[in-house]
Write an enzyme that holds these catalytic residues in place. Structure first.
Site, PDB file in Angstrom:
ATOM      1  N   LYS A 177      -1.765  -2.055  11.500  1.00  0.00           N
ATOM      2  CA  LYS A 177      -0.581  -2.956  10.947  1.00  0.00           C
ATOM      3  C   LYS A 177       0.522  -2.058  10.799  1.00  0.00           C
ATOM      4  CE  LYS A 177       1.088  -4.879   7.016  1.00  0.00           C
ATOM      5  NZ  LYS A 177       2.397  -4.843   7.327  1.00  0.00           N
ATOM      6  N   GLY A 230       1.133   4.449   1.948  1.00  0.00           N
ATOM      7  CA  GLY A 230       1.886   3.656   1.524  1.00  0.00           C
ATOM      8  C   GLY A 230       1.957   4.037  -0.041  1.00  0.00           C
ATOM      9  N   THR A 234      -0.017  -0.125  -3.954  1.00  0.00           N
ATOM     10  CA  THR A 234      -0.611  -0.825  -2.799  1.00  0.00           C
ATOM     11  C   THR A 234      -2.127  -0.283  -2.741  1.00  0.00           C
ATOM     12  OG1 THR A 234       1.534  -1.076  -1.939  1.00  0.00           O
ATOM     13  CG2 THR A 234      -0.279  -1.594  -0.667  1.00  0.00           C
ATOM     14  N   GLU A 252      -3.283   7.645   1.465  1.00  0.00           N
ATOM     15  CA  GLU A 252      -2.348   8.658   1.471  1.00  0.00           C
ATOM     16  C   GLU A 252      -1.058   7.976   0.362  1.00  0.00           C
ATOM     17  OE1 GLU A 252      -2.874  11.437   2.243  1.00  0.00           O
ATOM     18  OE2 GLU A 252      -4.571  11.403   3.531  1.00  0.00           O
ATOM     19  N   CYS A 286       7.707  11.185   2.033  1.00  0.00           N
ATOM     20  CA  CYS A 286       6.607  11.529   0.943  1.00  0.00           C
ATOM     21  C   CYS A 286       6.545  13.049   0.565  1.00  0.00           C
ATOM     22  CB  CYS A 286       5.235  10.872   1.213  1.00  0.00           C
ATOM     23  SG  CYS A 286       4.570  11.629   2.725  1.00  0.00           S
ATOM     24  N   GLU A 409       8.443   8.014  -8.770  1.00  0.00           N
ATOM     25  CA  GLU A 409       8.863   8.208  -7.372  1.00  0.00           C
ATOM     26  C   GLU A 409       9.934   7.210  -7.258  1.00  0.00           C
ATOM     27  OE1 GLU A 409       6.307   6.564  -4.166  1.00  0.00           O
ATOM     28  OE2 GLU A 409       6.823   8.600  -3.122  1.00  0.00           O
TER      29      GLU A 409
HETATM   30  P1  NAD Z   1       3.800   0.029   0.818  1.00  0.00           P
HETATM   31  O1  NAD Z   1       2.614   0.439   0.181  1.00  0.00           O
HETATM   32  O2  NAD Z   1       4.753  -1.099   0.026  1.00  0.00           O
HETATM   33  O3  NAD Z   1       3.417  -0.531   2.074  1.00  0.00           O
HETATM   34  C1  NAD Z   1       2.888   0.149   3.087  1.00  0.00           C
HETATM   35  C2  NAD Z   1       2.113  -0.685   4.012  1.00  0.00           C
HETATM   36  O4  NAD Z   1       1.147  -1.432   3.138  1.00  0.00           O
HETATM   37  C3  NAD Z   1       2.985  -1.672   4.625  1.00  0.00           C
HETATM   38  O5  NAD Z   1       2.394  -1.664   6.075  1.00  0.00           O
HETATM   39  C4  NAD Z   1       2.744  -2.993   3.782  1.00  0.00           C
HETATM   40  O6  NAD Z   1       2.840  -4.126   4.677  1.00  0.00           O
HETATM   41  C5  NAD Z   1       1.255  -2.811   3.625  1.00  0.00           C
HETATM   42  N1  NAD Z   1       0.786  -3.589   2.351  1.00  0.00           N
HETATM   43  C6  NAD Z   1       1.443  -3.924   1.472  1.00  0.00           C
HETATM   44  N2  NAD Z   1       0.623  -4.608   0.393  1.00  0.00           N
HETATM   45  C7  NAD Z   1      -0.577  -4.784   0.790  1.00  0.00           C
HETATM   46  C8  NAD Z   1      -1.684  -5.268   0.473  1.00  0.00           C
HETATM   47  N3  NAD Z   1      -1.944  -5.958  -0.623  1.00  0.00           N
HETATM   48  N4  NAD Z   1      -2.870  -4.838   1.296  1.00  0.00           N
HETATM   49  C9  NAD Z   1      -2.923  -4.231   2.358  1.00  0.00           C
HETATM   50  N5  NAD Z   1      -1.570  -3.744   2.919  1.00  0.00           N
HETATM   51  C10 NAD Z   1      -0.286  -3.843   2.132  1.00  0.00           C
HETATM   52  O7  NAD Z   1       4.620   1.115   1.081  1.00  0.00           O
HETATM   53  P2  NAD Z   1       6.204   1.564   1.766  1.00  0.00           P
HETATM   54  O8  NAD Z   1       7.178   0.959   0.662  1.00  0.00           O
HETATM   55  O9  NAD Z   1       6.071   0.958   2.906  1.00  0.00           O
HETATM   56  O10 NAD Z   1       6.117   2.994   1.755  1.00  0.00           O
HETATM   57  C11 NAD Z   1       6.740   3.898   0.871  1.00  0.00           C
HETATM   58  C12 NAD Z   1       5.482   4.564   0.140  1.00  0.00           C
HETATM   59  O11 NAD Z   1       4.620   5.123   0.826  1.00  0.00           O
HETATM   60  C13 NAD Z   1       6.225   5.696  -0.914  1.00  0.00           C
HETATM   61  O12 NAD Z   1       5.277   5.637  -2.066  1.00  0.00           O
HETATM   62  C14 NAD Z   1       5.537   6.887  -0.209  1.00  0.00           C
HETATM   63  O13 NAD Z   1       5.320   7.952  -0.976  1.00  0.00           O
HETATM   64  C15 NAD Z   1       4.359   6.574   0.805  1.00  0.00           C
HETATM   65  N6  NAD Z   1       4.006   7.418   1.571  1.00  0.00           N
HETATM   66  C16 NAD Z   1       3.059   8.164   1.556  1.00  0.00           C
HETATM   67  C17 NAD Z   1       2.793   9.429   2.635  1.00  0.00           C
HETATM   68  C18 NAD Z   1       1.684  10.226   2.423  1.00  0.00           C
HETATM   69  O14 NAD Z   1       1.215  10.873   3.363  1.00  0.00           O
HETATM   70  N7  NAD Z   1       0.974  10.290   1.096  1.00  0.00           N
HETATM   71  C19 NAD Z   1       3.579   9.223   3.620  1.00  0.00           C
HETATM   72  C20 NAD Z   1       4.493   8.497   3.749  1.00  0.00           C
HETATM   73  C21 NAD Z   1       4.759   7.466   2.867  1.00  0.00           C
END
Ligand code: NAD
Length: 505
Positions: A177, A230, A234, A252, A286, A409
């Site tokens: 997804k 993400g 989450t 991650e 990130c 963050e």
């Molecule tokens: P998010 O957690 O809102 O969403 C990430 C993904 O998870 C999306 O596809 C979303 O639809 C899905 N999701 C949301 N709720 C869910 C649930 N209950 N169960 C399963 N899936 C669910 O994050 P975002 O806003 O898309 O991204 C930003 C975040 O990602 C920031 O915190 C950033 O630091 C982090 N990030 C981390 C890395 C890393 O490598 N550590 C890399 C990029 C981004």
């Protein structure tokens, strides 16, 4: 209006609900395509297809998987320009960045894992026991079955493929997804998979929201592992569902990365890189360094030079080749970032430059109304972007390391700068957050570079550079930045189960 479709069992299909929701272009604020509002019914179909495809795919020789994945690489490279345009439109990032970084990296991810799978080796141990027992122990690494891959919006195709590539190279089949905020390049990838001849069911892409599609993937009984990138919140939710089901988890998560600058650094290189590490992709990486600690003897010089360089960044239409800073990914995220700028002011911070949304109403040729502010003149010179979500690259000073602005963050074009006097002091500041993803250290003192690197609570430390990636290295965070490591053989191993076979001779 373009309709995005799910990719299930080798075909592009409509969601079971028949419902769609809007996909916005952040640079204009306009809806330009529709996203399937999928749910557990679509996830069930995808998981069934992945399960059915698993026996054949897991026993396909790595050389054959290699050949298919390399066809996909060639197709991504052939379509680099339309993919880059689509990524920029969907995310708001400058098209130049998508062209230079995002799409080439998606191809590199598949190329890297197509070849790596042919080099994954198993251990064997010759065992001698009492009474002349002699045995051979060997370890089989077998693909674990159906894997779930869930990715965020900031580096859409780059991070989506970073998970999918090792999973299918290792012989797993996948239900994936992409973020519902940036689904377009994943949809384009599904068409390329069909063209490349990826067997039906090996990769299934279900579009939709986290609560409906993401949680259905995480909770599905046939999905054995979850690779997630993400937000930390989450990640917590996912762990709550997946842990009692004993699923393998790679998480991650978020970051609040320190950028530590010593007075003996290579100043010019540090300055140019720090502008990038602060504001690339609108600060929505990130790995961006959002807390900048500067040794006191060069603090004032750094402040002046940094603000001057940041003020010269060109914020504007992502399609413009000259744009450095594009649009913020969504209205919701735009509002979150602005609320943190307000918080920084409430907490006593001084905005040295930026600090505002750039909208049709607020575009102005410079503003010195903030005490200590430097006139910048950020503007978006594009009629088409008048309703877009743009925020000025923002530099804040005067905040303590432990205030909320410096602990939480923000994930946008906002950095703080703070002076320090000693190594121990700055290590205390750097390690004071709940996160531990990446850190940057600038110094020409070799001993200090090693000493600090060892003491930083961080999954990655860049010394005198930033985001210099080698796909063989372990990638991931400590503390609330996640568990597990991606990259190299780590990721291939994640998608396998180890089995010890002991043969008595
Ligand atoms: P998010 O957690 O809102 O969403 C990430 C993904 O998870 C999306 O596809 C979303 O639809 C899905 N999701 C949301 N709720 C869910 C649930 N209950 N169960 C399963 N899936 C669910 O994050 P975002 O806003 O898309 O991204 C930003 C975040 O990602 C920031 O915190 C950033 O630091 C982090 N990030 C981390 C890395 C890393 O490598 N550590 C890399 C990029 C981004």
């Amino acid at each position: 209006m373009q309709m995005i479709e799910n990719y299930i069992d080798g075909e592009l299909v409509v969601p079971a609900s028949g419902e769609y929701f809007d996909n916005f272009e952040p640079a204009t604020g306009d809806v330009y395509s529709l996203i399937p509002d999928s749910d557990d019914r679509d996830v069930n179909l995808a998981a069934d297809a992945a399960k059915a495809a698993f026996p054949a795919w897991s026993s396909t020789p790595p050389e054959e998987r290699f050949a298919i994945l390399m066809r996909l690489v060639a197709l991504i490279e052939r379509d680099l320009e339309p993919l880059a345009q689509a990524e920029s439109k969907d995310n708001g990032k400058p098209v130049s960045l998508a062209r230079m970084v995002d799409i080439p990296r998606a191809a590199a991810n598949f190329r890297f894992y197509a070849t790596a799978a042919m080099h994954l080796a198993n251990e064997s141990h010759e065992t001698f026991g009492a009474n002349s027992v002699h045995a051979i122990n060997y370890t089989l690494r077998q693909p674990l079955g159906v894997a779930g891959c869930i990715s965020p919006w900031n580096l859409p195709l780059y991070l989506f493929t970073w998970k999918i590539a090792p999973a299918i190279a290792a012989g797993c089949t996948v239900v994936a997804k992409p973020s519902e905020v940036t689904p377009m390049t994943a949809f384009m990838l599904s068409k390329l998979c069909i063209e490349a001849g990826l067997p039906a069911g090996v990769l299934n892409i279900v579009h939709g929201t986290g609560p409906k599609v993401g949680s259905a993937i995480v909770g599905h009984k046939d999905i054995k592992a979850i690779s997630f990138t993400g937000g930390t919140k989450t990640g917590e939710e996912i762990a709550r569902t997946a842990a009692p089901m004993f699923k393998k988890l790679s998480l991650e998560l978020g970051g609040k990365n320190p950028n530590i600058i010593f007075a003996d650094c290579n100043y010019e290189e540090m300055l140019a890189t720090t502008v990038r590490s602060s504001f690339s992709n609108q600060g929505e990486i990130c790995l961006c360094g959002s807390r900048i600690f500067v040794e006191r003897p060069i603090y004032e010089m750094f402040k002046t030079d940094f603000v001057e360089r940041v003020s010269a960044l060109k914020i504007g239409d992502p399609t413009d080749a000259a744009t450095d800073v594009g649009a913020i990914v969504s209205k919701q995220h735009f509002e979150k970032i602005l609320s943190y700028i307000d918080l920084a002011k409430e907490e006593g911070g001084t905005i040295l430059c930026g600090g505002k949304a750039v909208t049709a109403e607020t575009q102005r040729p410079g503003d010195e109304s903030e005490p200590g502010a430097i006139a910048t003149g950020f503007r978006v010179d594009s009629e088409r972007c008048k309703k877009g979500h743009f925020i000025e690259p923002t530099v804040v000073e005067g905040l303590p390391h432990d205030c909320r602005t410096n602990q939480e963050e923000i994930f946008g074009p906002v950095v703080t700068i703070m002076p320090f006097d000693t190594e121990d002091e700055v290590l205390g500041y750097a390690n004071s957050v709940r996160y531990g993803l990446a850190a940057t250290v600038w110094t020409e003192n070799l001993s200090r570079a090693h000493r600090i690197s060892a003491k930083l609570e961080s999954g990655i430390v860049w010394v005198n550079c930033w985001m210099l990636r080698d796909l063989r290295t372990p990638f991931g965070g400590v503390k609330d930045s996640g568990i597990g490591r991606e990259g190299g053989f780590e990721a291939l191993r994640f998608f396998t189960e180890e089995k010890n076979v002991c043969v008595k001779l």
